[in-house]
Design a protein around this motif. Structure first.
Motif, PDB file in Angstrom:
ATOM      1  N   ARG A  30       0.821  -1.211   0.000  1.00 44.53           N
ATOM      2  CA  ARG A  30       0.000   0.000   0.000  1.00 44.53           C
ATOM      3  C   ARG A  30       0.856   1.263   0.000  1.00 44.53           C
ATOM      4  NH1 ARG A  30      -3.186  -3.243   3.530  1.00 44.53           N
ATOM      5  NH2 ARG A  30      -2.318  -2.267   5.385  1.00 44.53           N
ATOM      6  N   GLU A  31       2.131   1.109   0.332  1.00 44.12           N
ATOM      7  CA  GLU A  31       3.041   2.251   0.313  1.00 44.12           C
ATOM      8  C   GLU A  31       3.823   2.334  -0.995  1.00 44.12           C
ATOM      9  OE1 GLU A  31       5.421   2.991   3.667  1.00 44.12           O
ATOM     10  OE2 GLU A  31       3.981   2.238   5.121  1.00 44.12           O
ATOM     11  N   CYS A  32       3.559   1.410  -1.896  1.00 42.91           N
ATOM     12  CA  CYS A  32       4.342   1.326  -3.131  1.00 42.91           C
ATOM     13  C   CYS A  32       3.563   1.857  -4.333  1.00 42.91           C
ATOM     14  CB  CYS A  32       4.743  -0.124  -3.400  1.00 42.91           C
ATOM     15  SG  CYS A  32       5.749  -0.861  -2.089  1.00 42.91           S
ATOM     16  N   ASP A  33       4.278   2.551  -5.195  1.00 44.29           N
ATOM     17  CA  ASP A  33       3.694   2.979  -6.467  1.00 44.29           C
ATOM     18  C   ASP A  33       3.723   1.838  -7.476  1.00 44.29           C
ATOM     19  OD1 ASP A  33       3.405   5.896  -5.801  1.00 44.29           O
ATOM     20  OD2 ASP A  33       5.577   5.697  -5.567  1.00 44.29           O
ATOM     21  N   HIS A  34       4.717   0.960  -7.320  1.00 48.50           N
ATOM     22  CA  HIS A  34       4.873  -0.180  -8.221  1.00 48.50           C
ATOM     23  C   HIS A  34       5.294  -1.389  -7.396  1.00 48.50           C
ATOM     24  CE1 HIS A  34       4.946   2.778 -11.520  1.00 48.50           C
ATOM     25  NE2 HIS A  34       5.733   3.476 -10.717  1.00 48.50           N
ATOM     26  N   VAL A  35       4.809  -2.559  -7.779  1.00 49.97           N
ATOM     27  CA  VAL A  35       5.216  -3.806  -7.132  1.00 49.97           C
ATOM     28  C   VAL A  35       5.812  -4.700  -8.217  1.00 49.97           C
ATOM     29  CG1 VAL A  35       4.491  -5.844  -5.850  1.00 49.97           C
ATOM     30  CG2 VAL A  35       3.450  -3.621  -5.345  1.00 49.97           C
ATOM     31  N   LEU A  36       7.102  -4.969  -8.085  1.00 43.60           N
ATOM     32  CA  LEU A  36       7.843  -5.713  -9.101  1.00 43.60           C
ATOM     33  C   LEU A  36       8.044  -7.156  -8.653  1.00 43.60           C
ATOM     34  CD1 LEU A  36       9.503  -5.807 -11.720  1.00 43.60           C
ATOM     35  CD2 LEU A  36      11.464  -4.935 -10.409  1.00 43.60           C
ATOM     36  N   PHE A  37       7.496  -8.085  -9.417  1.00 39.05           N
ATOM     37  CA  PHE A  37       7.601  -9.515  -9.119  1.00 39.05           C
ATOM     38  C   PHE A  37       8.760 -10.113  -9.912  1.00 39.05           C
ATOM     39  CE2 PHE A  37       6.524 -13.979 -10.024  1.00 39.05           C
ATOM     40  CZ  PHE A  37       6.280 -14.464  -8.750  1.00 39.05           C
ATOM     41  N   ILE A  38       9.696 -10.744  -9.210  1.00 41.97           N
ATOM     42  CA  ILE A  38      10.819 -11.417  -9.859  1.00 41.97           C
ATOM     43  C   ILE A  38      10.455 -12.890  -9.993  1.00 41.97           C
ATOM     44  CG2 ILE A  38      13.293 -11.853  -9.813  1.00 41.97           C
ATOM     45  CD1 ILE A  38      12.384  -8.866  -9.947  1.00 41.97           C
ATOM     46  N   ASP A  39      10.405 -13.351 -11.224  1.00 39.93           N
ATOM     47  CA  ASP A  39       9.914 -14.698 -11.509  1.00 39.93           C
ATOM     48  C   ASP A  39      11.060 -15.629 -11.890  1.00 39.93           C
ATOM     49  OD1 ASP A  39       8.036 -16.661 -11.743  1.00 39.93           O
ATOM     50  OD2 ASP A  39       7.314 -16.057 -13.721  1.00 39.93           O
ATOM     51  N   ALA A  40      10.987 -16.852 -11.403  1.00 39.61           N
ATOM     52  CA  ALA A  40      11.952 -17.890 -11.766  1.00 39.61           C
ATOM     53  C   ALA A  40      11.282 -19.240 -11.548  1.00 39.61           C
ATOM     54  CB  ALA A  40      13.217 -17.787 -10.916  1.00 39.61           C
ATOM     55  N   PRO A  41      11.547 -20.216 -12.410  1.00 42.06           N
ATOM     56  CA  PRO A  41      10.938 -21.542 -12.251  1.00 42.06           C
ATOM     57  C   PRO A  41      11.332 -22.179 -10.917  1.00 42.06           C
ATOM     58  CG  PRO A  41      11.971 -21.313 -14.407  1.00 42.06           C
ATOM     59  CD  PRO A  41      12.410 -20.137 -13.595  1.00 42.06           C
ATOM     60  N   GLU A  42      10.473 -23.059 -10.432  1.00 44.67           N
ATOM     61  CA  GLU A  42      10.716 -23.693  -9.135  1.00 44.67           C
ATOM     62  C   GLU A  42      12.037 -24.451  -9.105  1.00 44.67           C
ATOM     63  OE1 GLU A  42       8.604 -26.812  -5.989  1.00 44.67           O
ATOM     64  OE2 GLU A  42       7.670 -26.400  -7.926  1.00 44.67           O
ATOM     65  N   ASP A  43      12.358 -25.177 -10.180  1.00 43.38           N
ATOM     66  CA  ASP A  43      13.593 -25.957 -10.161  1.00 43.38           C
ATOM     67  C   ASP A  43      14.825 -25.059 -10.101  1.00 43.38           C
ATOM     68  OD1 ASP A  43      13.047 -25.047 -12.763  1.00 43.38           O
ATOM     69  OD2 ASP A  43      14.217 -26.648 -13.688  1.00 43.38           O
ATOM     70  N   VAL A  44      14.755 -23.907 -10.749  1.00 50.25           N
ATOM     71  CA  VAL A  44      15.869 -22.957 -10.710  1.00 50.25           C
ATOM     72  C   VAL A  44      16.006 -22.365  -9.311  1.00 50.25           C
ATOM     73  CG1 VAL A  44      16.711 -20.736 -11.570  1.00 50.25           C
ATOM     74  CG2 VAL A  44      15.711 -22.394 -13.158  1.00 50.25           C
ATOM     75  N   ARG A  45      14.884 -21.974  -8.724  1.00 51.41           N
ATOM     76  CA  ARG A  45      14.920 -21.374  -7.390  1.00 51.41           C
ATOM     77  C   ARG A  45      15.463 -22.366  -6.363  1.00 51.41           C
ATOM     78  NH1 ARG A  45      10.546 -20.720  -5.224  1.00 51.41           N
ATOM     79  NH2 ARG A  45       9.015 -21.563  -6.698  1.00 51.41           N
ATOM     80  N   ARG A  46      15.003 -23.597  -6.444  1.00 48.17           N
ATOM     81  CA  ARG A  46      15.447 -24.593  -5.464  1.00 48.17           C
ATOM     82  C   ARG A  46      16.921 -24.936  -5.649  1.00 48.17           C
ATOM     83  NH1 ARG A  46      10.976 -28.443  -2.879  1.00 48.17           N
ATOM     84  NH2 ARG A  46       9.390 -26.838  -2.593  1.00 48.17           N
ATOM     85  N   ALA A  47      17.370 -24.983  -6.890  1.00 41.52           N
ATOM     86  CA  ALA A  47      18.786 -25.256  -7.138  1.00 41.52           C
ATOM     87  C   ALA A  47      19.650 -24.153  -6.534  1.00 41.52           C
ATOM     88  CB  ALA A  47      19.040 -25.376  -8.639  1.00 41.52           C
ATOM     89  N   ARG A  48      19.199 -22.915  -6.649  1.00 40.87           N
ATOM     90  CA  ARG A  48      19.941 -21.798  -6.056  1.00 40.87           C
ATOM     91  C   ARG A  48      19.979 -21.922  -4.537  1.00 40.87           C
ATOM     92  NH1 ARG A  48      16.851 -17.209  -9.665  1.00 40.87           N
ATOM     93  NH2 ARG A  48      18.136 -17.358 -11.561  1.00 40.87           N
ATOM     94  N   LEU A  49      18.830 -22.220  -3.940  1.00 41.11           N
ATOM     95  CA  LEU A  49      18.754 -22.310  -2.482  1.00 41.11           C
ATOM     96  C   LEU A  49      19.591 -23.465  -1.946  1.00 41.11           C
ATOM     97  CD1 LEU A  49      14.925 -21.647  -2.048  1.00 41.11           C
ATOM     98  CD2 LEU A  49      16.782 -20.097  -1.419  1.00 41.11           C
ATOM     99  N   MET A  50      19.529 -24.587  -2.628  1.00 38.68           N
ATOM    100  CA  MET A  50      20.282 -25.754  -2.172  1.00 38.68           C
ATOM    101  C   MET A  50      21.776 -25.567  -2.410  1.00 38.68           C
ATOM    102  SD  MET A  50      17.524 -28.599  -3.541  1.00 38.68           S
ATOM    103  CE  MET A  50      18.288 -30.068  -2.876  1.00 38.68           C
TER     104      MET A  50
END
Length: 213
Positions: A135-155
């Motif tokens: 509610r305090e933002c003029d824009h909300v930017l969503f950064i998208d990445a496939p689940e397998d990519v995200r999990r590989a990064r986290l692991m």
């Protein structure tokens, strides 16, 4: 969770961008690029680390969690805290109730102190939507990445197991809801020099587009 009050628009002519996305989507890297582009970054995770050093916050946490969440040096062991709160929603709410007001005060102070030459103010907060900061933002930017990519990064980068990834993701809004509430989406599906160049180009184009709007 505390609900932020409405911002004082009279003192802020710069756009405010809320940064959201799944865990491991690369929001921190995007924030660093936005900083290079001249934006002022308010990183809630970094502020949360500082909150744990505050004597009043420390006392309140120890009252509810006990000393078994401390490391050998007397500081909080964030891994032990995480293990407790991500398996107990009640404890998670308790910790958020202690830490979030401190984070919110510090966030507002840092935002107020941002240079007037900043291109935009970026709020990088894992629970941005959950606590109503959008509610305090003029824009909300969503950064998208496939689940397998995200999990590989986290692991690979954080050493998390697949189960830990699932538990932490379950503590946030579903990605479908996050994406639906965003005003813009940038893909960050790859790693390497070419992917980074494309990501930087997309971020630059996004900033130019909101400045022209």
């Amino acid at each position: 969770m505390p609900v932020p009050s409405a911002p004082d628009e009279s003192n802020n002519t710069r756009p405010v961008i809320g940064l959201i996305g799944g865990i491991g989507a690369g929001k921190s890297h995007v924030a660093s690029i936005l900083q290079e582009e001249g934006c002022f970054i308010v990183e809630s995770d970094a502020i949360a680390h500082e909150a744990l050093e505050d004597p009043h916050v420390r006392e309140a946490i120890l009252l509810h969690f006990g000393t078994n969440v401390l490391a050998a040096d007397g500081r909080f062991d964030r891994a032990k805290l995480a293990e407790r709160i991500f398996t107990d929603a009640g404890l998670r709410a308790t910790l958020e109730g202690i830490v979030h007001p401190w984070i919110e005060r510090e966030r507002r102070a840092r935002t107020a102190g941002a240079s007037s030459s900043s291109r935009a103010i970026v709020i990088d907060a894992p629970l941005l939507l959950e606590v109503g900061l959008d509610r305090e933002c003029d824009h909300v930017l969503f950064i998208d990445a496939p689940e397998d990519v995200r999990r590989a990064r986290l692991m690979g980068h954080r050493g998390w197991s697949a189960a830990q990834c699932s538990v932490r993701e379950a503590a946030q809004l579903p990605l479908s809801q996050k994406r639906a509430r965003a005003t813009a989406v940038i893909e960050n599906a790859g790693d390497g020099e070419t992917a980074d160049r494309l990501l930087r180009a997309a971020i630059h184009a996004f900033l130019v587009s909101i400045e022209r709007a």
